[in-house]
Design a protein around this motif. Structure first.
Motif, short mmCIF file in Angstrom:
data_model
loop_
_atom_site.label_atom_id
_atom_site.label_comp_id
_atom_site.label_asym_id
_atom_site.label_seq_id
_atom_site.Cartn_x
_atom_site.Cartn_y
_atom_site.Cartn_z
N VAL A 7 0.85 -1.30 -0.09
CA VAL A 7 0.22 0.14 0.03
C VAL A 7 0.94 1.15 0.12
O VAL A 7 1.86 1.38 0.80
CB VAL A 7 -0.84 0.03 1.15
CG1 VAL A 7 -1.95 1.34 1.44
CG2 VAL A 7 -1.80 -1.30 1.33
N SER A 8 0.52 2.36 -0.87
CA SER A 8 1.48 3.50 -1.03
C SER A 8 0.41 4.57 -1.11
O SER A 8 -0.72 4.63 -1.59
CB SER A 8 2.47 3.34 -2.04
OG SER A 8 3.02 4.43 -2.28
N SER A 9 1.05 5.73 -0.47
CA SER A 9 0.17 7.12 -0.49
C SER A 9 0.36 7.57 -1.97
O SER A 9 1.30 7.67 -2.64
CB SER A 9 0.84 7.98 0.37
OG SER A 9 0.18 9.49 0.21
N VAL A 10 -0.80 8.42 -2.35
CA VAL A 10 -0.72 9.23 -3.89
C VAL A 10 -1.36 10.51 -3.55
O VAL A 10 -2.41 10.63 -2.88
CB VAL A 10 -1.45 8.38 -4.83
CG1 VAL A 10 -1.38 9.30 -6.35
CG2 VAL A 10 -0.75 6.94 -5.15
N ASN A 11 -0.61 11.36 -3.85
CA ASN A 11 -1.09 12.98 -3.78
C ASN A 11 -1.66 13.16 -5.13
O ASN A 11 -1.09 13.59 -6.07
CB ASN A 11 0.11 13.93 -3.26
CG ASN A 11 -0.31 15.30 -3.07
OD1 ASN A 11 -1.37 15.78 -3.18
ND2 ASN A 11 0.61 16.13 -2.61
N ASN A 12 -3.14 13.45 -4.92
CA ASN A 12 -3.86 13.82 -6.00
C ASN A 12 -4.33 15.26 -5.76
O ASN A 12 -5.45 15.60 -5.28
CB ASN A 12 -4.80 12.92 -6.41
CG ASN A 12 -4.55 11.77 -6.91
OD1 ASN A 12 -3.76 11.51 -7.52
ND2 ASN A 12 -5.32 10.61 -6.14
N GLY A 13 -3.48 16.21 -6.17
CA GLY A 13 -3.84 17.66 -5.86
C GLY A 13 -4.15 18.05 -4.43
O GLY A 13 -4.97 18.77 -4.23
N GLY A 14 -3.18 17.54 -3.61
CA GLY A 14 -3.55 17.80 -2.09
C GLY A 14 -4.52 16.98 -1.63
O GLY A 14 -4.32 16.81 -0.13
N THR A 15 -4.99 15.96 -2.23
CA THR A 15 -6.02 15.00 -1.52
C THR A 15 -4.85 13.89 -1.58
O THR A 15 -4.68 13.27 -2.75
CB THR A 15 -7.20 14.86 -2.41
OG1 THR A 15 -7.91 15.87 -2.14
CG2 THR A 15 -7.77 13.69 -1.65
N HIS A 16 -4.82 13.15 -0.39
CA HIS A 16 -3.95 11.86 -0.30
C HIS A 16 -4.82 10.74 -0.38
O HIS A 16 -5.84 10.52 0.52
CB HIS A 16 -2.98 11.95 1.03
CG HIS A 16 -2.10 12.73 0.76
ND1 HIS A 16 -0.85 12.90 0.09
CD2 HIS A 16 -1.88 14.22 1.15
CE1 HIS A 16 -0.01 13.88 0.47
NE2 HIS A 16 -0.78 14.66 1.01
N THR A 17 -4.45 9.63 -1.30
CA THR A 17 -5.33 8.63 -1.23
C THR A 17 -4.34 7.24 -1.03
O THR A 17 -3.16 7.40 -1.36
CB THR A 17 -5.96 8.29 -2.51
OG1 THR A 17 -5.10 8.41 -3.61
CG2 THR A 17 -7.16 9.38 -2.57
#
Length: 399
Positions: free
Chosen positions: A40-50
């Motif tokens: 599992v890894s974090s992804v920053n989508n325009g300031g929103t982390h998923t």
């Protein structure tokens, strides 16, 4: 303390979390054996982390399996204590982060076989201030496989009889150097004489061939040898049905017997025939030729009807024969006559019978003359053609 905890979460969140690759279970988990696992890894989508779920292949290439595994959560924090692996069912259970305004925590189930999430399961009976951390249920290996030995000591030695037991008390499979036992019944057992017994009332073979041959036989509970009955299945040898091959041989042979062998009253005889055995049919054709009074030849072939299963190649469905008869020694005049000779004899016999009738009639007249029962004028009126009588008498062979 709060800052330290936050840093730990961020550390786990930004780094990859490797989940060990699950063992493939027959008919349950179909993950490729070359895959290294999931993370599992974090992804920053325009300031929103998923948080995304990835799969790592053996060459190190990562591919996204599911994006945003916690769509209903307000935080994307994830740690090593937020998941559990079920190796038996091939499932991964992810602990969902707290949801805004909702105290009930949930776990989300991921199926490795389908590579999809199956839904959520609520966690109940947790204290209000509790922060659950997953701990995998320990797998009791004694219920799966347990290596044991039979010994009089407290520890096993190399000379003791070792065994491996698989399964629990309800169904225990024991594997030893002698074979395999299910419960109290021997499934496979090697005897001291080198024979290998399969089943309770055994199908028996040997560990090594005997005089270049691999024996196979069956016995009953008393050890008496009994027949082996192949029920409902075809017994094949080199791809050929044994029972059908026997029937084919019978049909081919029967078809050949219907063909001519050595002609007696002609120089050449040909024919066709058919035969059956065990429900299989064959057709044949052949000829026999009389070359001369001393030599005769014959040749024929038969073939099985097409469309049989497991009949083998063409040479397995075809039969042929050829031979010759060469008369040696002094010829013996045959006692049988041909049709032509028979007709000639009948013609000669009929001629002789007619001549005999004429002679008998003339003899009767001569007797009457000698007895004086015929007048001289009658004798004069009955002229005898002595030339014809002499000619007929010459035709008769009195030898």
């Amino acid at each position: 303390m709060k800052k330290i905890t936050k840093k730990l979460f961020n550390s786990f969140f930004t780094s990859t979390l490797l989940l060990s690759s699950l063992p493939t279970l027959a008919n349950e988990v179909s993950t490729a054996p070359t895959e290294l696992g999931y993370f599992v890894s974090s992804v920053n989508n325009g300031g929103t982390h998923t948080a995304n779920l990835y799969k790592l292949s053996s060459d190190g290439a990562a591919s996204v399996v599911v994006e945003n595994i916690f769509p209903d959560s307000t935080t994307s924090s994830f740690s090593a204590t937020d998941y559990s692996v079920d190796t038996q069912k091939g499932k991964i259970y992810f602990l969902e982060p707290p949801r805004s305004g909702i105290s009930t925590r949930r776990i989300r189930t991921f199926d490795i076989e389908t590579n999809q999430f199956e839904g959520y399961k609520d966690i109940s009976n947790l204290p209000g201030s509790g922060s659950p951390m997953f701990i995998d249920v320990p797998l009791k290996m004694e219920q799966l496989a347990n290596k044991q030995c039979t010994t009089t000591n407290t520890t096993c030695s190399e000379t003791d009889d070792h065994s491996v037991k698989i399964g629990g008390d309800d169904m225990e499979i024991t594997i030893t150097e002698e074979g395999m036992k299910v419960g109290n019944d021997n499934l496979i057992k090697k005897q001291d004489d080198g024979t290998i017994h399969i089943g309770k009332n055994s199908l028996i073979t040997t560990n090594e061939e005997v005089n270049g041959v691999q024996p196979l036989y069956a016995t009953d509970a008393s050890g008496k040898r009994i027949p082996i009955d192949i029920q409902g299945s075809k017994l094949l040898i080199n791809g050929r049905d044994v029972e059908q091959s026997i029937n084919n041989v019978g049909a081919l042979s029967a078809a050949l017997t219907g063909l001519p062998t050595v002609p007696s009253d002609t120089t050449l005889a040909c024919g066709v025939g058919t035969g059956t055995h065990g429900g299989d049919f064959a057709f044949s054709g052949g000829c026999a030729s009389k070359v001369n009074e001393s030599l005769s030849v014959n040749y024929a072939a038969s073939i099985i009807m097409p469309g049989q299963d497991y009949a083998g190649d063409f040479e397995d469905k075809f039969s042929a024969r050829a031979g010759f008869v060469w008369k040696l020694g002094k010829p013996v005049k045959p006692t049988l006559i041909s049709m032509k000779e028979k007709k000639e004899f009948e013609t000669q016999i009929n001629t002789l019978e007619e001549t005999n009738k004429q002679l008998l009639a003339r003899l009767e007249k001569l007797e009457k003359v000698a007895l004086g029962s015929i007048q001289s004028k009658d004798l004069a009126s009955n002229k005898i053609n002595f030339k014809s009588v002499n000619r007929d008498l010459k035709k008769i062979d009195f030898k």
